[in-house]
Design an enzyme around this catalytic site. Structure first.
Site, PDB file in Angstrom:
ATOM      1  N   CYS A  33       3.815 -10.887 -11.260  1.00  0.00           N
ATOM      2  CA  CYS A  33       4.201 -10.858 -12.657  1.00  0.00           C
ATOM      3  C   CYS A  33       3.405 -11.825 -13.536  1.00  0.00           C
ATOM      4  O   CYS A  33       2.821 -11.420 -14.539  1.00  0.00           O
ATOM      5  CB  CYS A  33       5.694 -11.158 -12.769  1.00  0.00           C
ATOM      6  SG  CYS A  33       6.343 -11.033 -14.432  1.00  0.00           S
ATOM      7  N   ASP A  91       8.999  -3.671 -16.230  1.00  0.00           N
ATOM      8  CA  ASP A  91       8.673  -4.518 -15.081  1.00  0.00           C
ATOM      9  C   ASP A  91       8.803  -3.733 -13.780  1.00  0.00           C
ATOM     10  O   ASP A  91       9.862  -3.186 -13.486  1.00  0.00           O
ATOM     11  CB  ASP A  91       9.618  -5.722 -15.059  1.00  0.00           C
ATOM     12  CG  ASP A  91       9.107  -6.873 -14.197  1.00  0.00           C
ATOM     13  OD1 ASP A  91       8.612  -6.606 -13.091  1.00  0.00           O
ATOM     14  OD2 ASP A  91       9.210  -8.029 -14.637  1.00  0.00           O
ATOM     15  N   ASP A 138       3.965  -4.308 -16.075  1.00  0.00           N
ATOM     16  CA  ASP A 138       3.137  -5.431 -15.626  1.00  0.00           C
ATOM     17  C   ASP A 138       2.462  -5.121 -14.294  1.00  0.00           C
ATOM     18  O   ASP A 138       1.316  -5.488 -14.067  1.00  0.00           O
ATOM     19  CB  ASP A 138       3.940  -6.734 -15.554  1.00  0.00           C
ATOM     20  CG  ASP A 138       5.201  -6.640 -14.689  1.00  0.00           C
ATOM     21  OD1 ASP A 138       5.557  -5.539 -14.239  1.00  0.00           O
ATOM     22  OD2 ASP A 138       5.843  -7.699 -14.487  1.00  0.00           O
ATOM     23  N   HIS A 139       3.171  -4.409 -13.403  1.00  0.00           N
ATOM     24  CA  HIS A 139       2.628  -4.063 -12.086  1.00  0.00           C
ATOM     25  C   HIS A 139       3.501  -2.983 -11.482  1.00  0.00           C
ATOM     26  O   HIS A 139       4.480  -2.540 -12.094  1.00  0.00           O
ATOM     27  CB  HIS A 139       2.573  -5.293 -11.170  1.00  0.00           C
ATOM     28  CG  HIS A 139       3.862  -6.060 -11.140  1.00  0.00           C
ATOM     29  ND1 HIS A 139       5.025  -5.557 -10.590  1.00  0.00           N
ATOM     30  CD2 HIS A 139       4.184  -7.286 -11.632  1.00  0.00           C
ATOM     31  CE1 HIS A 139       5.983  -6.441 -10.727  1.00  0.00           C
ATOM     32  NE2 HIS A 139       5.513  -7.493 -11.359  1.00  0.00           N
TER      33      HIS A 139
END
Length: 510
Positions: free
Chosen positions: A53, A13, A320-321
């Site tokens: 997210c 994450d 995710d990013h």
């Protein structure tokens, strides 16, 4: 007898792409990620197709662009009709296990207004079997701590603060009071090893999620002092935040509104007020959290080695990013900057070692992960899928007609913790942007705000907007057409290959 085929999908994450040693981050110590890069293919030009997210994970796990799945912000529901990776794996005989979270708000038409899942940021996506959930509200992790005999403070989140503190003033090298052996990273790793040791000889799929290096940016010992702030990469920002804010109304809103509190528990002040020393310390802590995750992955990899499963397992590592980390005076994952959208992707295919250690420059997107996994397992992606299998690229074969640009989106409508829509005087459905980006140009199109254009060769940090420059009018027109054509080619198409005929229903081959 058919060879057993396992899949380990590692989803961290807020880990941005330029914090990968294989891509140049030689200040980092990540021996296990380094091993994965040596044995697999590392993708240099990989992006999430949306942030934050919830929307990012919806795209990753459905293979759909934001414009199609429409879970456009954290807290916005995901339509139950969409196929996802968990459901698709069940169709080909796998029982997909999930450790971590997906930040999915359920379809309200399948439940009722009193469903407690509508009081949280997100829950688990339908189709997966949770074997180590973080959600809702991290109850799984806090319950694990209590079961281990750890006495939780009245405010449970204070475990990430230094001993004796109820807040921190900002970036710090002090350790969190929770020891590394009981960190959230340790929790996810224990859940993973418990699951894997229970599978015996049966084939498996595991979504192994880690919360880190997501904030709060406080690391447990010894990871809190593993890196020197002076060794961190230089900041990408102009002389003042006001100069950055002048680039666009949306950027102006965020630079005035992002607080330090979400990143350093109890801190006050605006993120734009952080000086270079504080940002370097924050980056050193972020790097420490990365190395903690890497050490945890080493335990999982060691188990696969010891049990002979490493050579039966497709391993995919991604995030995710990204995270702004003070670049452009921003924190978090927002807007249109590369730091939020460029993420790691490493694929280790045990059936193809020819490309081991290779860096792949082709443009790839998070929507490609679902079709890659299904392709490798002998399945087929849903007709509606916007991504493409990366198996040919991993095997050194670039398919004809591979994408010549990256495409990603961001929806900035009001949510309970941020109200840019209201501040900018827009309607809900006007609060959106999309990006078309290649090696030379980056074009940002807004539904109801001025566009942006950056020359990436001359201005890689994207400080100078050329969209209003008459000399670049033709480039703006060309890339606006690219954006429109891209959206038209990827319009929702679940049933568009069927047609009624005098002979009955006919299914066309795309």
């Amino acid at each position: 007898m058919a060879r057993r085929k396992n899949v380990l999908l590692i989803v961290v994450d807020q880990w941005r792409a330029d914090f990968v040693p294989a891509l140049g981050a030689d200040f980092l110590r990540t021996p296990n990620l380094d091993r994965l890069c040596r044995e697999g293919v590392t993708f240099r030009n990989h992006v999430t197709t949306t942030v934050p997210c919830g929307p990012a994970r919806a795209s990753l796990l459905t293979g759909l662009y934001l414009m199609n799945h429409r879970a456009v912000q954290n807290t916005v529901p995901l339509d139950a009709r969409h196929m996802n990776l968990g459901k698709a794996l069940r169709q080909i005989g796998y029982d997909p296990a999930l450790i971590g979270y997906t930040t999915t708000t359920p379809d309200p038409r399948t439940s009722g207004a009193r469903d407690p899942r509508f009081t949280t940021l997100g829950d688990l996506m339908e189709g997966f079997r949770a074997v180590g959930a973080f959600e809702p509200s991290m109850d799984g992790y806090f319950g694990w701590l209590a079961q281990k005999g750890y006495e939780l403070p009245a405010n449970r989140e204070n475990i990430w603060l230094p001993e004796g503190e109820d807040s921190v003033p900002g970036a710090t090298d002090r350790p969190s009071r929770i020891p590394a052996a009981l960190s959230d990273t340790a929790y996810f790793t224990e859940r993973a090893l418990t699951y894997l040791k229970g599978k015996g000889g049966k084939p498996w799929f595991l979504h192994l999620g880690y919360w880190r290096p997501h904030p709060p940016f406080i690391a447990p010992a010894p990871y809190n002092t593993l890196y020197s702030p002076a060794a961190m990469p230089a900041l990408r920002r102009r002389e003042t935040w006001q100069q950055e804010a002048a680039q666009h109304p949306l950027l102006d809103f965020y630079l005035k509104g992002i607080s330090q509190g979400s990143f350093f528990h109890g801190a006050g002040g605006a993120a734009s007020e952080l000086d270079e020393a504080a940002i370097r310390q924050m980056r050193a802590t972020y790097a420490g959290l990365i190395t903690e995750v890497d050490a945890a992955l080493g335990q999982v990899f060691a188990h696969l080695d010891e049990t002979g499963q490493w050579d039966d397992t497709l391993v995919i590592f991604t995030s995710d990013h990204g995270e702004q980390l003070g670049d452009h005076y921003l924190l978090g994952k927002i807007g249109y900057h590369d730091e939020s959208f460029r993420i790691p992707l490493v694929v280790k295919d045990p059936e193809s070692r020819l490309g081991a250690g290779r860096i792949e420059d082709s443009f790839t997107e998070s929507v490609d992960v679902l079709p890659t996994i299904l392709d490798w397992l002998g399945g087929a992606p849903p007709r509606a899928c916007d991504g493409h299998s990366l198996v040919p690229l991993v095997q050194g074969r670039k398919p004809a007609g591979w994408r010549d640009h990256l495409f990603y989106e961001y929806d900035f409508r009001d949510v309970h913790y941020s109200q840019p829509e209201t501040a900018l005087g827009l309607s809900m459905d006007e609060s959106a942007l999309c990006v078309v980006q290649d090696a030379r140009w980056k074009y940002v199109h807004f539904a109801a705000l001025p566009p942006l254009l950056f020359d990436l060769e001359r201005d890689p940090d994207q400080f100078t907007n050329l969209a209003e420059d008459p000399a670049h009018a033709a480039v703006v027109a060309e890339y606006a057409r690219k954006a429109l054509s891209h959206r038209m080619r990827h319009a929702e198409r679940t049933l568009t290959h069927f047609r009624a005929t005098p002979r009955g229903l006919e299914e066309r081959t795309p």
